[in-house]
Design a protein around this motif. Structure first.
Motif, PDB file in Angstrom:
ATOM      1  N   PHE A   1      -3.544  17.345  -5.471  1.00  0.00           N
ATOM      2  CA  PHE A   1      -3.222  17.097  -6.938  1.00  0.00           C
ATOM      3  C   PHE A   1      -1.863  17.296  -7.229  1.00  0.00           C
ATOM      4  CE2 PHE A   1      -7.507  18.326  -6.555  1.00  0.00           C
ATOM      5  CZ  PHE A   1      -8.501  17.048  -7.185  1.00  0.00           C
ATOM      6  N   ALA A   2      -1.267  16.332  -7.964  1.00  0.00           N
ATOM      7  CA  ALA A   2      -0.041  16.161  -8.477  1.00  0.00           C
ATOM      8  C   ALA A   2       0.080  17.288  -9.984  1.00  0.00           C
ATOM      9  CB  ALA A   2       0.746  15.073  -8.729  1.00  0.00           C
ATOM     10  N   GLU A   3       0.676  18.472  -9.798  1.00  0.00           N
ATOM     11  CA  GLU A   3       0.729  19.148 -11.050  1.00  0.00           C
ATOM     12  C   GLU A   3       2.079  19.261 -11.791  1.00  0.00           C
ATOM     13  OE1 GLU A   3      -2.122  20.984 -11.603  1.00  0.00           O
ATOM     14  OE2 GLU A   3      -3.075  20.537  -9.793  1.00  0.00           O
ATOM     15  N   GLN A   4       1.768  19.822 -13.073  1.00  0.00           N
ATOM     16  CA  GLN A   4       3.044  19.316 -13.974  1.00  0.00           C
ATOM     17  C   GLN A   4       4.229  20.106 -13.274  1.00  0.00           C
ATOM     18  OE1 GLN A   4       2.169  20.825 -18.032  1.00  0.00           O
ATOM     19  NE2 GLN A   4       3.577  19.261 -18.730  1.00  0.00           N
ATOM     20  N   ASP A   5       4.041  21.239 -12.596  1.00  0.00           N
ATOM     21  CA  ASP A   5       5.056  22.091 -11.984  1.00  0.00           C
ATOM     22  C   ASP A   5       5.475  21.703 -10.605  1.00  0.00           C
ATOM     23  OD1 ASP A   5       2.909  23.016 -11.094  1.00  0.00           O
ATOM     24  OD2 ASP A   5       3.413  25.211 -11.104  1.00  0.00           O
ATOM     25  N   SER A   6       5.009  20.665 -10.018  1.00  0.00           N
ATOM     26  CA  SER A   6       5.131  20.135  -8.771  1.00  0.00           C
ATOM     27  C   SER A   6       6.715  19.938  -8.586  1.00  0.00           C
ATOM     28  CB  SER A   6       4.477  18.978  -8.523  1.00  0.00           C
ATOM     29  OG  SER A   6       3.082  19.145  -8.339  1.00  0.00           O
ATOM     30  N   GLN A   7       7.262  20.060  -7.410  1.00  0.00           N
ATOM     31  CA  GLN A   7       8.727  20.074  -7.326  1.00  0.00           C
ATOM     32  C   GLN A   7       8.920  18.421  -6.789  1.00  0.00           C
ATOM     33  OE1 GLN A   7      10.281  22.402  -4.040  1.00  0.00           O
ATOM     34  NE2 GLN A   7       8.925  24.259  -4.453  1.00  0.00           N
ATOM     35  N   LEU A   8       8.166  17.771  -6.293  1.00  0.00           N
ATOM     36  CA  LEU A   8       8.257  16.415  -5.975  1.00  0.00           C
ATOM     37  C   LEU A   8       6.976  15.710  -5.918  1.00  0.00           C
ATOM     38  CD1 LEU A   8      10.261  14.150  -4.725  1.00  0.00           C
ATOM     39  CD2 LEU A   8       9.491  14.794  -2.587  1.00  0.00           C
ATOM     40  N   ILE A   9       6.996  14.543  -6.590  1.00  0.00           N
ATOM     41  CA  ILE A   9       5.939  13.488  -6.599  1.00  0.00           C
ATOM     42  C   ILE A   9       6.513  12.242  -6.446  1.00  0.00           C
ATOM     43  CG2 ILE A   9       3.903  12.586  -7.785  1.00  0.00           C
ATOM     44  CD1 ILE A   9       4.333  15.076  -9.833  1.00  0.00           C
ATOM     45  N   GLU A  10       6.165  11.480  -5.183  1.00  0.00           N
ATOM     46  CA  GLU A  10       6.423  10.244  -4.885  1.00  0.00           C
ATOM     47  C   GLU A  10       5.537   9.466  -4.170  1.00  0.00           C
ATOM     48  OE1 GLU A  10       9.843  10.565  -2.103  1.00  0.00           O
ATOM     49  OE2 GLU A  10       8.706  11.831  -0.621  1.00  0.00           O
TER      50      GLU A  10
ATOM     51  N   CYS B   1       0.781  -1.075   0.143  1.00  0.00           N
ATOM     52  CA  CYS B   1       0.059  -0.033  -0.069  1.00  0.00           C
ATOM     53  C   CYS B   1       1.008   1.370   0.030  1.00  0.00           C
ATOM     54  CB  CYS B   1      -0.935  -0.049   1.161  1.00  0.00           C
ATOM     55  SG  CYS B   1      -2.036  -1.429   1.490  1.00  0.00           S
ATOM     56  N   GLU B   2       0.497   2.311  -0.639  1.00  0.00           N
ATOM     57  CA  GLU B   2       1.337   3.328  -1.040  1.00  0.00           C
ATOM     58  C   GLU B   2       0.520   4.576  -0.804  1.00  0.00           C
ATOM     59  OE1 GLU B   2       4.885   2.354  -3.902  1.00  0.00           O
ATOM     60  OE2 GLU B   2       2.932   2.155  -4.734  1.00  0.00           O
ATOM     61  N   ARG B   3       0.948   5.788  -0.501  1.00  0.00           N
ATOM     62  CA  ARG B   3       0.317   6.949  -0.751  1.00  0.00           C
ATOM     63  C   ARG B   3       1.232   8.211  -1.444  1.00  0.00           C
ATOM     64  NH1 ARG B   3      -0.888   8.873   4.830  1.00  0.00           N
ATOM     65  NH2 ARG B   3      -2.721   7.571   4.684  1.00  0.00           N
ATOM     66  N   MET B   4       0.560   8.903  -2.360  1.00  0.00           N
ATOM     67  CA  MET B   4       1.216  10.032  -2.943  1.00  0.00           C
ATOM     68  C   MET B   4       1.578  11.267  -2.134  1.00  0.00           C
ATOM     69  SD  MET B   4       0.169  11.869  -6.552  1.00  0.00           S
ATOM     70  CE  MET B   4       0.332  10.324  -7.520  1.00  0.00           C
ATOM     71  N   HIS B   5       2.997  11.469  -2.321  1.00  0.00           N
ATOM     72  CA  HIS B   5       3.481  12.691  -1.582  1.00  0.00           C
ATOM     73  C   HIS B   5       3.761  13.739  -2.593  1.00  0.00           C
ATOM     74  CE1 HIS B   5       7.169  14.564   0.537  1.00  0.00           C
ATOM     75  NE2 HIS B   5       6.111  15.073   1.110  1.00  0.00           N
ATOM     76  N   VAL B   6       3.348  14.946  -2.433  1.00  0.00           N
ATOM     77  CA  VAL B   6       3.435  16.058  -3.351  1.00  0.00           C
ATOM     78  C   VAL B   6       3.935  17.187  -2.716  1.00  0.00           C
ATOM     79  CG1 VAL B   6       2.333  17.482  -5.107  1.00  0.00           C
ATOM     80  CG2 VAL B   6       1.658  14.987  -4.583  1.00  0.00           C
ATOM     81  N   ILE B   7       5.171  17.784  -3.327  1.00  0.00           N
ATOM     82  CA  ILE B   7       5.376  19.235  -2.757  1.00  0.00           C
ATOM     83  C   ILE B   7       5.266  19.965  -3.910  1.00  0.00           C
ATOM     84  CG2 ILE B   7       7.449  20.472  -2.199  1.00  0.00           C
ATOM     85  CD1 ILE B   7       8.730  18.230  -1.065  1.00  0.00           C
TER      86      ILE B   7
END
Length: 186
Positions: free
Chosen positions: A170-179, A94-100
């Motif tokens: 939401f993960a955007e195109q200009d997000s610094q980090l998506i993991e 199981c995973e969760r998306m982390h976004v900056i």
């Protein structure tokens, strides 16, 4: 006209990007019986690949996979899959998306799961009668797991997988980090 097409395409892309989904698929070892539903415990589709009088046949129909959420008896044309053993968990992730975001704000969004289990199912007609009778699929038919009485009783490997909606993160195109970060499965 091109503007409207582009606007419609962007709208569809944003809706599909925020939607969640899940699936529950079980199959016996030989792959001759496969059940597929939108989620564990819901009604779905069953595919049975069997032989009768030297010829290969395929049955596709509705199946109520129990234990389920529906308390009603399935309709006459449904098959019924009842577990006869406890569900054994084989693996889980199981995973969760982390976004900056671009502005530095941080959030956690979608959750995804991939859980493999094993369980024995007894498959019958919805009224409890055998599947392989002369009226249904033929008493002389052959398939892995078929009992002398005409039921299917076999071990199934099941995959419960899916992803939730974004939940406001939401993960955007200009997000610094998506993991994706591993989390405990509930």
């Amino acid at each position: 006209m091109e503007k409207y097409f582009l606007l419609a395409a962007l709208l569809m892309a944003s809706v599909s990007a925020s939607a969640g989904s899940s699936s529950y698929v079980c199959k016996n070892q030989s792959g001759t019986v496969i059940m597929d539903a939108m989620a564990a415990g819901l009604d779905g589709i069953i595919n049975i690949y069997y032989e009768r009088i030297g010829k290969k046949h395929h049955y596709r129909g509705d199946v109520a996979i129990k234990p389920g959420y529906a308390k009603d008896t399935p309709p006459e044309n449904f098959l019924l899959a009842l577990p006869t053993t406890n569900i054994k968990k084989v693996s889980e992730k199981c995973e969760r998306m982390h976004v900056i975001q671009a502005d530095g704000t941080e959030c956690y969004g979608r959750e995804a799961w991939n859980i493999v289990t094993e369980v024995n199912y007894l498959i019958s007609a919805s009224n409890g009668n055998a599947v392989f009778t002369d009226e249904k699929l033929g008493a002389d038919s052959q398939v892995e797991g078929k009992t002398e009485q005409g039921y299917i009783h076999d071990r199934f490997s099941c995959l419960d997988a899916g992803v939730t909606t974004a939940g406001g993160c939401f993960a955007e195109q200009d997000s610094q980090l998506i993991e994706w970060v591993e989390i405990p499965c509930n």
